[in-house]
Design an enzyme around this catalytic site. Sequence first.
Site, PDB file in Angstrom:
ATOM      1  N   ARG A  27      10.302  12.679 -16.091  1.00 18.43           N
ATOM      2  CA  ARG A  27      11.056  12.903 -17.317  1.00 18.43           C
ATOM      3  C   ARG A  27      11.066  14.393 -17.647  1.00 18.43           C
ATOM      4  O   ARG A  27      10.256  15.166 -17.131  1.00 18.43           O
ATOM      5  CB  ARG A  27      10.440  12.113 -18.472  1.00 18.43           C
ATOM      6  CG  ARG A  27      10.655  10.613 -18.388  1.00 18.43           C
ATOM      7  CD  ARG A  27       9.917   9.850 -19.485  1.00 18.43           C
ATOM      8  NE  ARG A  27       8.473   9.873 -19.277  1.00 18.43           N
ATOM      9  CZ  ARG A  27       7.592   9.298 -20.104  1.00 18.43           C
ATOM     10  NH1 ARG A  27       8.020   8.687 -21.194  1.00 18.43           N
ATOM     11  NH2 ARG A  27       6.303   9.349 -19.838  1.00 18.43           N
ATOM     12  N   LYS A  63       5.053  14.566 -21.724  1.00 14.33           N
ATOM     13  CA  LYS A  63       3.680  14.082 -21.718  1.00 14.33           C
ATOM     14  C   LYS A  63       2.707  15.115 -22.265  1.00 14.33           C
ATOM     15  O   LYS A  63       3.020  16.301 -22.393  1.00 14.33           O
ATOM     16  CB  LYS A  63       3.265  13.690 -20.297  1.00 14.33           C
ATOM     17  CG  LYS A  63       3.898  12.398 -19.812  1.00 14.33           C
ATOM     18  CD  LYS A  63       3.666  11.230 -20.770  1.00 14.33           C
ATOM     19  CE  LYS A  63       2.213  10.793 -20.826  1.00 14.33           C
ATOM     20  NZ  LYS A  63       2.010   9.693 -21.803  1.00 14.33           N
ATOM     21  N   TYR A  88       4.475  14.200 -26.636  1.00 13.67           N
ATOM     22  CA  TYR A  88       3.485  13.152 -26.844  1.00 13.67           C
ATOM     23  C   TYR A  88       2.103  13.750 -26.614  1.00 13.67           C
ATOM     24  O   TYR A  88       1.893  14.512 -25.664  1.00 13.67           O
ATOM     25  CB  TYR A  88       3.699  11.991 -25.865  1.00 13.67           C
ATOM     26  CG  TYR A  88       4.905  11.142 -26.163  1.00 13.67           C
ATOM     27  CD1 TYR A  88       4.981  10.388 -27.329  1.00 13.67           C
ATOM     28  CD2 TYR A  88       5.968  11.079 -25.266  1.00 13.67           C
ATOM     29  CE1 TYR A  88       6.093   9.607 -27.613  1.00 13.67           C
ATOM     30  CE2 TYR A  88       7.079  10.292 -25.534  1.00 13.67           C
ATOM     31  CZ  TYR A  88       7.135   9.564 -26.713  1.00 13.67           C
ATOM     32  OH  TYR A  88       8.241   8.794 -26.984  1.00 13.67           O
ATOM     33  N   HIS A 146      -1.234  11.739 -27.934  1.00 10.85           N
ATOM     34  CA  HIS A 146      -2.197  10.640 -27.820  1.00 10.85           C
ATOM     35  C   HIS A 146      -3.631  11.190 -27.791  1.00 10.85           C
ATOM     36  O   HIS A 146      -4.383  10.993 -26.832  1.00 10.85           O
ATOM     37  CB  HIS A 146      -1.919   9.811 -26.560  1.00 10.85           C
ATOM     38  CG  HIS A 146      -0.552   9.185 -26.540  1.00 10.85           C
ATOM     39  ND1 HIS A 146      -0.166   8.182 -27.405  1.00 10.85           N
ATOM     40  CD2 HIS A 146       0.532   9.436 -25.758  1.00 10.85           C
ATOM     41  CE1 HIS A 146       1.084   7.841 -27.160  1.00 10.85           C
ATOM     42  NE2 HIS A 146       1.541   8.590 -26.179  1.00 10.85           N
ATOM     43  N   GLU A 174       4.365  10.756 -31.199  1.00 10.68           N
ATOM     44  CA  GLU A 174       3.965   9.388 -31.535  1.00 10.68           C
ATOM     45  C   GLU A 174       3.532   9.191 -32.981  1.00 10.68           C
ATOM     46  O   GLU A 174       3.337   8.046 -33.422  1.00 10.68           O
ATOM     47  CB  GLU A 174       2.853   8.894 -30.594  1.00 10.68           C
ATOM     48  CG  GLU A 174       1.488   9.527 -30.808  1.00 10.68           C
ATOM     49  CD  GLU A 174       1.286  10.817 -30.018  1.00 10.68           C
ATOM     50  OE1 GLU A 174       0.143  11.297 -29.975  1.00 10.68           O
ATOM     51  OE2 GLU A 174       2.276  11.333 -29.443  1.00 10.68           O
ATOM     52  N   ASP A 202      -2.317   4.401 -23.489  1.00 11.60           N
ATOM     53  CA  ASP A 202      -2.223   5.788 -23.947  1.00 11.60           C
ATOM     54  C   ASP A 202      -3.120   6.045 -25.143  1.00 11.60           C
ATOM     55  O   ASP A 202      -3.524   7.190 -25.389  1.00 11.60           O
ATOM     56  CB  ASP A 202      -0.775   6.132 -24.329  1.00 11.60           C
ATOM     57  CG  ASP A 202       0.069   6.493 -23.119  1.00 11.60           C
ATOM     58  OD1 ASP A 202      -0.457   7.153 -22.208  1.00 11.60           O
ATOM     59  OD2 ASP A 202       1.245   6.098 -23.075  1.00 11.60           O
ATOM     60  N   ASN A 231       1.720   6.371 -18.178  1.00 11.79           N
ATOM     61  CA  ASN A 231       3.090   6.833 -18.449  1.00 11.79           C
ATOM     62  C   ASN A 231       4.078   5.856 -17.832  1.00 11.79           C
ATOM     63  O   ASN A 231       4.888   6.198 -16.979  1.00 11.79           O
ATOM     64  CB  ASN A 231       3.328   8.266 -17.961  1.00 11.79           C
ATOM     65  CG  ASN A 231       3.075   8.443 -16.477  1.00 11.79           C
ATOM     66  OD1 ASN A 231       2.272   7.742 -15.871  1.00 11.79           O
ATOM     67  ND2 ASN A 231       3.765   9.400 -15.870  1.00 11.79           N
ATOM     68  N   MET A 232       4.002   4.624 -18.290  1.00 12.33           N
ATOM     69  CA  MET A 232       4.855   3.565 -17.746  1.00 12.33           C
ATOM     70  C   MET A 232       6.336   3.948 -17.711  1.00 12.33           C
ATOM     71  O   MET A 232       7.001   3.763 -16.701  1.00 12.33           O
ATOM     72  CB  MET A 232       4.676   2.267 -18.544  1.00 12.33           C
ATOM     73  CG  MET A 232       3.401   1.526 -18.247  1.00 12.33           C
ATOM     74  SD  MET A 232       3.238   0.034 -19.259  1.00 12.33           S
ATOM     75  CE  MET A 232       4.618  -0.952 -18.669  1.00 12.33           C
TER      76      MET A 232
END
Length: 372
Positions: A15, A75, A94, A96, A118, A270, A300-301
């Site tokens: 991504r 990520k 993101y 997390h 998130e 996550d 990271n599905m």
Amino acid sequence: MRVGVPKEIKSNENRVGLVPANVRELVHNGHEVCVESKAGYGIGFEDADYRSAGARVVDTADEVFAKAELIVKVKEPQPLEIKRLREGQVLFTYLHLAPDPEQTKGLMASGCTAIAYETVTNERGGLPLLAPMSEVAGRMSIQVGAHCLEKRQGGAGVLLGGVPGVSAAKVVILGGGVSGTNAARMAMGLEAHVIVIDRSLTRLYELDLQFGSRLHTAFATRDAIEKHALEADLVIGAVLVPGAAAPKLITKDMVRRMRRGAVMVDISIDQGGCFETSRPTTHDDPIYIVDDVVHYCVTNMPGAVARTSTFALNNATLPFVIALANKGARAALRADPHLLHGLNVHRGRITHAAVAEALGIEYQPADRALAA
């Protein structure tokens, strides 16, 4: 403002923080965009596409981090990337942080302003930047769960929908939020027997109205979770407490007593995972087996379907990226309380209460941190 887009370096992460169309929007608003070469290559974008959109393409991530005032990623920053961050730089991605003390310490030490996708909210109390990836992860969980149920993967050799004369698989979904709802849609589409367990009666009522008799629901008690998990062929962990570590709903003892060849997919990984036996895995090595139960815990599905995921994420993040660039981070955060909820780290301080509580670190309210 100078906006930077580095190439993602987490394992099998294709991504990208900005697609060329969104780069064009930023350039139209008068901003400079610096993109690392091949940042979008994994989802079909060439460097020429970014140049056509008005970006400057550079050879290395070091150049991106050195030039940019605002870094837009997907990520959480990896250790090498954290070292590149500097005081006053803004990171939008993101994070997390709740289950990740090392990343948190690194971001605090950098002096950067870190805004987490998130925990950004909206006027309905939702999480608009998490929702697109939750939709993807929820739908993917049934896809990967069905694959893991195949005998060769260690599963019981069960087809989710069964066939005439053979019962369908039992799918138990913990959590009726965005991920859980999308998982339920996919599982019902494959004609599995689906049960959603949630602690909100209001949410269970909404799901009942939405899906009717095709979906079964249960109120979340320890007894209900244990009963249904022990009968399940596939368990989906789709529990979310915004910013905080996920609660452990399936214990090691339950796993020991589950059906041999059952599958557990932990979308909550996550945030630390909602099964006691969960540990992070990658797309290179996605599954492991504990007590004859297959675990899929990829952190990271959505990266597996990177093109779909990137467009879905970019659609949601663009207004916030433009606001940060147009107004500057401090003014944008002060002007939008929902964006302010996304502020997790600011100049060495933790500014999100759930993150601070999970890590046992002193908390400073975001508005006070900005005013300091």
